[in-house]
Motif scaffolding. Structure first.
Motif, PDB file in Angstrom:
ATOM      1  N   ASP A  24      11.434  -0.772 -12.713  1.00  0.00           N
ATOM      2  CA  ASP A  24      10.382   0.212 -11.764  1.00  0.00           C
ATOM      3  C   ASP A  24      11.370   0.611 -10.351  1.00  0.00           C
ATOM      4  N   PRO A  25      11.317   1.997 -10.148  1.00  0.00           N
ATOM      5  CA  PRO A  25      12.157   2.600  -8.439  1.00  0.00           C
ATOM      6  C   PRO A  25      11.468   1.726  -7.885  1.00  0.00           C
ATOM      7  N   LEU A  26      10.187   1.902  -7.689  1.00  0.00           N
ATOM      8  CA  LEU A  26       9.506   1.655  -6.386  1.00  0.00           C
ATOM      9  C   LEU A  26       9.539   0.304  -6.232  1.00  0.00           C
ATOM     10  N   LEU A  27       9.159  -0.694  -7.604  1.00  0.00           N
ATOM     11  CA  LEU A  27       9.849  -1.849  -7.419  1.00  0.00           C
ATOM     12  C   LEU A  27      11.342  -2.679  -6.426  1.00  0.00           C
ATOM     13  N   ALA A  28      11.983  -1.580  -7.270  1.00  0.00           N
ATOM     14  CA  ALA A  28      13.576  -1.843  -7.201  1.00  0.00           C
ATOM     15  C   ALA A  28      13.887  -1.700  -5.661  1.00  0.00           C
ATOM     16  N   SER A  29      13.292  -0.844  -4.825  1.00  0.00           N
ATOM     17  CA  SER A  29      13.921  -1.071  -3.523  1.00  0.00           C
ATOM     18  C   SER A  29      12.444  -0.739  -2.667  1.00  0.00           C
ATOM     19  N   ASP A  30      12.744  -0.369  -1.769  1.00  0.00           N
ATOM     20  CA  ASP A  30      11.549  -0.966  -0.822  1.00  0.00           C
ATOM     21  C   ASP A  30      11.413   0.291   0.375  1.00  0.00           C
ATOM     22  N   PHE A  31      11.120   1.499   0.195  1.00  0.00           N
ATOM     23  CA  PHE A  31      11.657   2.317   1.264  1.00  0.00           C
ATOM     24  C   PHE A  31      13.273   2.387   1.444  1.00  0.00           C
ATOM     25  N   GLY A  32      13.776   2.449   0.014  1.00  0.00           N
ATOM     26  CA  GLY A  32      14.955   2.667   0.381  1.00  0.00           C
ATOM     27  C   GLY A  32      16.268   1.962   0.705  1.00  0.00           C
ATOM     28  N   THR A  33      15.459  -0.255   0.914  1.00  0.00           N
ATOM     29  CA  THR A  33      16.119  -0.937   0.966  1.00  0.00           C
ATOM     30  C   THR A  33      16.313  -2.039  -0.359  1.00  0.00           C
ATOM     31  N   PRO A  34      17.094  -2.129  -0.132  1.00  0.00           N
ATOM     32  CA  PRO A  34      17.230  -3.148  -2.012  1.00  0.00           C
ATOM     33  C   PRO A  34      16.505  -3.890  -1.817  1.00  0.00           C
ATOM     34  N   VAL A  35      15.403  -3.965  -2.744  1.00  0.00           N
ATOM     35  CA  VAL A  35      14.899  -5.726  -3.103  1.00  0.00           C
ATOM     36  C   VAL A  35      15.359  -6.909  -3.306  1.00  0.00           C
ATOM     37  N   ARG A  36      16.506  -6.479  -3.691  1.00  0.00           N
ATOM     38  CA  ARG A  36      17.158  -7.981  -4.024  1.00  0.00           C
ATOM     39  C   ARG A  36      16.305  -9.315  -4.379  1.00  0.00           C
ATOM     40  N   GLY A  37      15.431  -9.460  -5.214  1.00  0.00           N
ATOM     41  CA  GLY A  37      14.755 -10.635  -4.760  1.00  0.00           C
ATOM     42  C   GLY A  37      14.109 -11.419  -3.547  1.00  0.00           C
ATOM     43  N   CYS A  38      14.182 -10.293  -2.224  1.00  0.00           N
ATOM     44  CA  CYS A  38      14.131 -10.756  -1.706  1.00  0.00           C
ATOM     45  C   CYS A  38      12.310 -11.152  -0.706  1.00  0.00           C
ATOM     46  N   GLU A  39      11.108  -9.994  -1.973  1.00  0.00           N
ATOM     47  CA  GLU A  39       9.866 -10.339  -1.577  1.00  0.00           C
ATOM     48  C   GLU A  39       9.533  -9.437  -3.765  1.00  0.00           C
ATOM     49  N   SER A  40       8.247 -10.268  -3.664  1.00  0.00           N
ATOM     50  CA  SER A  40       8.026 -10.068  -5.192  1.00  0.00           C
ATOM     51  C   SER A  40       6.692  -9.102  -4.599  1.00  0.00           C
ATOM     52  N   PRO A  41       6.704  -8.078  -5.671  1.00  0.00           N
ATOM     53  CA  PRO A  41       5.867  -7.255  -5.455  1.00  0.00           C
ATOM     54  C   PRO A  41       4.192  -7.293  -5.975  1.00  0.00           C
ATOM     55  N   TRP A  42       3.245  -7.254  -4.639  1.00  0.00           N
ATOM     56  CA  TRP A  42       1.793  -6.827  -5.292  1.00  0.00           C
ATOM     57  C   TRP A  42       1.312  -6.423  -5.561  1.00  0.00           C
ATOM     58  N   HIS A  43       1.690  -4.532  -4.788  1.00  0.00           N
ATOM     59  CA  HIS A  43       0.077  -3.650  -4.796  1.00  0.00           C
ATOM     60  C   HIS A  43       1.400  -2.681  -4.517  1.00  0.00           C
ATOM     61  N   LYS A  44       0.599  -1.520  -5.591  1.00  0.00           N
ATOM     62  CA  LYS A  44       1.748  -0.258  -5.813  1.00  0.00           C
ATOM     63  C   LYS A  44       0.543   0.694  -4.686  1.00  0.00           C
ATOM     64  N   ALA A  45       0.505   1.461  -4.388  1.00  0.00           N
ATOM     65  CA  ALA A  45      -0.520   2.456  -3.243  1.00  0.00           C
ATOM     66  C   ALA A  45       0.662   3.991  -2.967  1.00  0.00           C
ATOM     67  N   GLN A  46      -0.192   4.851  -3.046  1.00  0.00           N
ATOM     68  CA  GLN A  46       0.187   6.312  -2.779  1.00  0.00           C
ATOM     69  C   GLN A  46      -0.776   6.741  -1.561  1.00  0.00           C
ATOM     70  N   PHE A  47      -0.432   7.544  -1.153  1.00  0.00           N
ATOM     71  CA  PHE A  47      -0.707   8.027  -0.235  1.00  0.00           C
ATOM     72  C   PHE A  47      -1.461   8.904  -0.015  1.00  0.00           C
ATOM     73  N   THR A  48      -2.761   8.988   0.566  1.00  0.00           N
ATOM     74  CA  THR A  48      -3.737  10.192   0.071  1.00  0.00           C
ATOM     75  C   THR A  48      -4.626  10.155   1.595  1.00  0.00           C
ATOM     76  N   PHE A  49      -4.699  11.490   1.283  1.00  0.00           N
ATOM     77  CA  PHE A  49      -5.920  13.123   2.550  1.00  0.00           C
ATOM     78  C   PHE A  49      -7.004  12.231   1.783  1.00  0.00           C
ATOM     79  N   ALA A  50      -7.878  12.312   2.490  1.00  0.00           N
ATOM     80  CA  ALA A  50      -9.188  12.321   2.074  1.00  0.00           C
ATOM     81  C   ALA A  50     -10.220  13.403   2.548  1.00  0.00           C
ATOM     82  N   TYR A  51     -11.193  13.747   2.318  1.00  0.00           N
ATOM     83  CA  TYR A  51     -11.626  15.098   2.838  1.00  0.00           C
ATOM     84  C   TYR A  51     -12.984  14.665   2.525  1.00  0.00           C
TER      85      TYR A  51
END
Lengths: 285, 421, 278
Positions: B153-180
């Motif tokens: 899963d690309p979102l879990l393998a790298s965190d803002f382009g920094t490879p995760v390499r098992g240095c953190e464990s995933p918790w939530h997914k989020a999506q940037f959202t506009f509300a009106y």
């Protein structure tokens, strides 16, 4: 009554009401938010009343935050009050060499912004393995010392030493002079300085945050965390009122006690006459 | 009196010198470099870790501005951890940077008995930690419950382009959202350029938080994708040439937008909380968040108007995951892993995804879960404000590498905030 | 003599240690001697970097202006309150009570309260039925009004109590004597009240000024994104995810401290001179 005095009286009354509004107004929205369940804009008053702010604060372990704040306030008062009193005594009667630089040293923490102290000291305390409670207490004590020293110096400046001589002439022992004369006469000033020191610990944010290392989640820390989110106004207001209440109660109690004493003793002593806050002239001379 | 003066001055100086000398000695003793080597724990079986963890206390430092998140951790996660013999203590902070700062200070001081055991983290905070070498690594891949996530899963393998390499464990997914506010915006724009046009046509009704605020920073990256003709045209990792090529258009667009912003762009909300307040009080018609999970509760509480709707953009928005990281300064490595594993379990992920509990999107691969656990996710109530994750994440854009972020934040301050026309 | 030295140590030693270590470490970190990552090196780069970024000078100007205006208002309001407190019944009861109740409110709460009162969607704006965009920009506005009002509000109570304590001791009798000797209200104010109050005003005003100069929470909550006052600038650099700018945070912090100390020490001198001449 002529016209000029009437106008002066009107001006004076208007000034007094304006000043009262100045001090009172900022706390009104806080009080309203504390008992608001929902208060959507642009309504001038909450649309739904209730104690959800207090209840949410309670569920979010407000009691332990309260306890942590109490510990820090008390520790600061217990450490800084005697230290300040003894230093003030030494400065008043000791004719110390370096009197002036010592005076400046003891007031200097009031002139150094807290974030400067904390940013600089944090890593040092960690390297020296100072436990976080000891670290916070040390910094808070130093922050409080200018105030305790200052209050006590004012008190000693207005303190009449001849009363002690009279007591001695009447046969009082050194111990009796200390416990029966000096401490009672200085009690109001001691109470004031303990109160100010308590406030330093009770209301601190940055020292607790950076040096405390999360072990002391105090009321201000909770408030800041809640304030960083949206829609938390009732909780923030409830916590704010909770944070302002104990010092106020303390203040009222101390005030009532000292009034009672004064009435009981009815002895005219300059120290007991000026319990409130800092009598500035005469200090730091 | 006068004759004593010089002497007194001398002793003043002497006293000052002594005080200074003492202070310098103390301080320089602490300046000496402390050599330390973090003991790398041998790969031990999970059962061993669980056994070691019993009786330990884990300090979880997390942003404390969301009452639902606080309640979930205090009431649900803490209770579940207690069953495994681990005491979980939540430390509420106003900003994740406060936690990072604490770990950096402890790391500088060479401590291995630090006060932070777990941090809810991602993005540039994670990257800064990697740079400073303050994360324990390699452990997150070995958690038993990592098996429920989708491999690769690309979102879990790298965190803002920094490879995760098992240095953190995933918790939530989020999506940037506009509300009106649908009561005020009848025909909402459906693309980023259309949103910009809407802003210019409705002066004073839109603004964004000033970077380096997290949310304002994301908005700027969305705008960068739009002015660059789509995310595909922006290289994920930072290069100066890409920055020089792509950002002039961004700065021009944002500067042109400025007069049409709230208060004519003379100032900006300092963070997303201030933007939310402007939206709540009807001063602007849009808000934005990287945590749409909170929207449902904010509408229910009456903070946001009932007519609050989520804006889905045709070209998609950026999505990310957030994680739990363990600093090298932690003395409770085993228990921290146990909590991270627990937080990743299908049971906890399902409870946490319930909008009544917290509403945070799961990081698990729900399609491949055992039927009983998949059912828990299928049974989740729908929010009437926030669409489901698959709807939000349709056409999701990847995040830029974290190395872009300080450069863009700094550029914005120079070009848009303080710069002239 | 020895006994007196022993008595002063419990206050003097912790103060010297804390200040000495904080300053030494602050200077060391601002010069890059203890970096978070990489090897130590000694330079003044952080100072020149923060000076040339064009953010330091506006920060100094903003911080000094906020502190100056806030303290001026606090002194004016505080002094008037002190006079009312020492001369009228209403003042000695109601005003004193209100001023005392203001003292224990932490500034972070004071800032939140002022925000709830003065923001665009604050209570006053709602009371006056102000529509979007019409309300004066107190919070996050170009004149730092909310920040200044918060400091002026809290510190005016502090100044009022300090001055009132001084006046209540001697002013009443002296003023009565002066009145008996034929001095009018203006003369009494000029020759009795002002000389008595001035040292207290200087001291309390300085404490307020230095506080407003060095505190972070209030302008952070109520201020605007640019330009930033010194403590906000220092904190943003201190918590930046770019580790290279941390020495700059300490440079800003050292500059702030230098300004605060210079002002504090000069005020102390002025105070001593006043006390001696009074």
């Amino acid at each position: 009554m002529n016209r000029r005095t009437t106008r002066a009286a009107v001006t004076a009354t208007a000034t007094q009401w304006l000043l009262s509004a100045w001090f009172l107004l900022p706390m009104i929205p806080v009080m309203l938010w504390a008992v608001a369940r929902t208060w959507p804009a642009p309504l001038p008053l909450p649309s739904d009343w209730g104690f959800s702010g207090f209840l949410d604060a309670l569920h979010d372990s407000a009691t332990s935050a309260f306890g942590a704040s109490l510990i820090l306030g008390t520790l600061t008062a217990v450490l800084a009050t005697p230290a300040g009193a003894m230093a003030a005594y030494a400065l008043a009667y000791g004719h110390l060499r370096g009197h002036r630089s010592l005076s400046v040293l003891l007031i200097a923490p009031a002139f150094v912004p807290p974030f400067v102290i904390v940013m600089g000291l944090n890593v040092t305390l960690l390297r020296l393995h100072v436990p976080s409670l000891a670290g916070i207490s040390l910094v808070l004590m130093v922050t409080a010392i200018p105030y305790t020293t200052f209050v006590m110096r004012s008190a000693f400046a207005g303190y009449d030493v001849t009363v002690e001589d009279e007591a001695r002439m009447l046969g009082a022992s050194t111990r009796a002079v200390l416990t029966r004369v000096r401490l009672p006469l200085l009690a109001p000033a001691l109470a004031t300085s303990a109160f100010l020191a308590f406030l330093v610990g009770w209301s601190d944010y940055i020292v607790t945050l950076l040096i405390g290392g999360g072990q002391f989640v105090t009321v201000p820390i909770r408030i800041a965390a809640a304030a960083s989110g949206t829609g938390n106004e009732p909780v923030i207001a409830a916590l704010s009122i909770t944070a302002a209440a104990p010092p106020l109660l303390l203040l009222v109690t101390v005030g009532l006690l000292s009034r009672q004493r004064r009435r009981r003793r009815a002895s005219a002593n300059p120290v007991t006459h000026t319990p409130a806050y800092l009598t500035a002239s005469g200090a730091l001379r | 009196m006068r004759s004593r003066r010089p002497r007194r001055r001398l002793s003043n100086a002497g006293l000052g010198l002594v005080a200074l000398a003492v202070a310098i000695i103390v301080a320089s003793a602490t300046l000496a470099p402390v050599a330390f080597a973090a003991p790398t724990p041998q790969a031990s079986a999970w059962a061993n870790i669980e056994r070691t963890a019993r009786g330990q206390t884990v300090s979880l430092w997390m942003w404390g501005g969301d009452p639902q998140g606080n309640a979930y951790v205090d009431n649900v996660l803490t209770a579940a951890a207690a069953k495994l013999g681990v005491t979980l203590a939540r430390v509420p902070i106003a900003d994740t940077k406060d936690a990072l700062n604490r770990v950096l200070a402890e790391h500088q001081a060479g401590r291995t008995d630090g006060s932070v055991d777990l941090i809810w983290v991602n993005g540039d905070n994670f990257r800064t930690g990697v740079q400073a070498g303050i994360w324990k690594c390699g452990w997150a891949d070995a958690l038993p419950n990592i098996a429920y996530t989708a491999p690769g899963d690309p979102l879990l393998a790298s965190d803002f382009g920094t490879p995760v390499r098992g240095c953190e464990s995933p918790w939530h997914k989020a999506q940037f959202t506009f509300a009106y506010n649908a009561a005020r915006v009848a025909n909402p724009p459906t693309t980023m350029p259309a949103l910009m046009t809407w802003v210019r046509e409705h002066p004073g009704r839109f603004t964004y938080p000033a970077p380096p605020d997290f949310t304002g920073s994301v908005f700027m990256r969305e705008a960068l994708y739009a002015t660059s003709g789509g995310y595909a045209n922006v290289p994920a990792s930072f290069t100066q040439s890409a920055y020089d090529r792509l950002t002039p258009a961004l700065w021009t667009t944002l500067k042109r937008l400025r007069p049409a912003l709230w208060r004519a762009g003379q100032t900006y909300p300092k963070d997303s909380t201030q933007l939310d307040q402007l939206f709540a009080s009807g001063q602007v018609d849009f808000t934005m968040t990287y945590g749409p999970a909170t929207l449902t509760a904010l509408v229910a509480k009456g903070t946001f108007p009932r007519t609050t709707k989520v804006l889905t953009l045709k070209e998609g928005t950026v999505g990310n995951a957030s994680f739990l990281a363990i600093p090298t300064t932690s003395a409770h490595f085993a228990a921290a892993q146990v909590v991270a594993n627990l937080a990743l379990s299908p049971e906890q992920q399902a409870i946490k995804a319930d909008p009544r509990a917290w509403g945070q999107f799961t990081v698990l691969d729900v399609k491949h879960l055992p039927p009983a656990q998949a059912q828990a996710f299928a049974n989740l109530p729908k929010s009437n404000v926030v669409p489901t994750y698959p709807v939000l994440a349709r056409h999701a854009n990847p995040e830029l590498s974290a190395s872009w972020i300080p450069k863009l934040d700094d550029g914005w301050r120079r070009q848009v905030l303080t710069g002239g026309e | 003599m020895k006994r007196f030295v022993l008595l002063i140590l419990p206050a003097a030693v912790p103060t010297a240690l804390v200040l000495g270590a904080a300053v030494t470490m602050g200077v060391a970190q601002s010069m890059g001697l203890t970096p978070v990552a990489g090897g130590p090196q000694s330079s003044l780069d952080a100072y020149s970097a923060v000076a040339s970024s064009g953010e330091l000078a506006p920060a100094v100007v903003i911080s000094l202006s906020i502190a100056l205006v806030a303290t001026a208002i606090a002194i004016a309001v505080g002094f008037t309150t002190a006079l009312a407190m020492t001369t009228t019944r209403f003042g000695s009861k109601v005003l004193k009570g209100l001023a005392i109740s203001t003292i224990p409110i932490p500034h972070v709460i004071g800032a939140a309260a002022i925000g709830l009162l003065l923001a665009d969607s604050g209570w006053l704006a709602r009371l006056f039925g102000s529509t979007a965009g019409n309300w004066p920009q107190f919070v996050a506005g170009p004149w730092w009004a909310a920040t200044i009002i918060e400091y002026a509000w809290k510190e005016s109570a502090f100044i009022a109590l300090v001055v009132a304590a001084t006046l209540s001791r001697d002013a009443d009798e002296l003023a009565k004597t002066a009145a008996v000797l034929g001095a009018g209200p203006a003369a009494r104010m000029r020759y009795v009240t002002m000389p008595l109050a001035t040292p207290a005003l200087i001291l309390a005003g300085t404490l307020s000024f230095v506080y407003a100069l060095g505190s972070f929470e209030v302008p952070w909550l109520l201020g605007r994104a640019y330009p930033e006052p010194l403590p906000v600038l220092a904190y943003r650099l201190f918590t930046s995810t770019d580790l290279e700018v941390r020495p700059q945070a300490f440079a800003v912090s050292m500059v702030t401290m230098a300004i605060a100390l210079v002002i504090g020490v000069s005020a102390l001198r002025l105070f001593r001179r006043q006390v001696v001449t009074a």
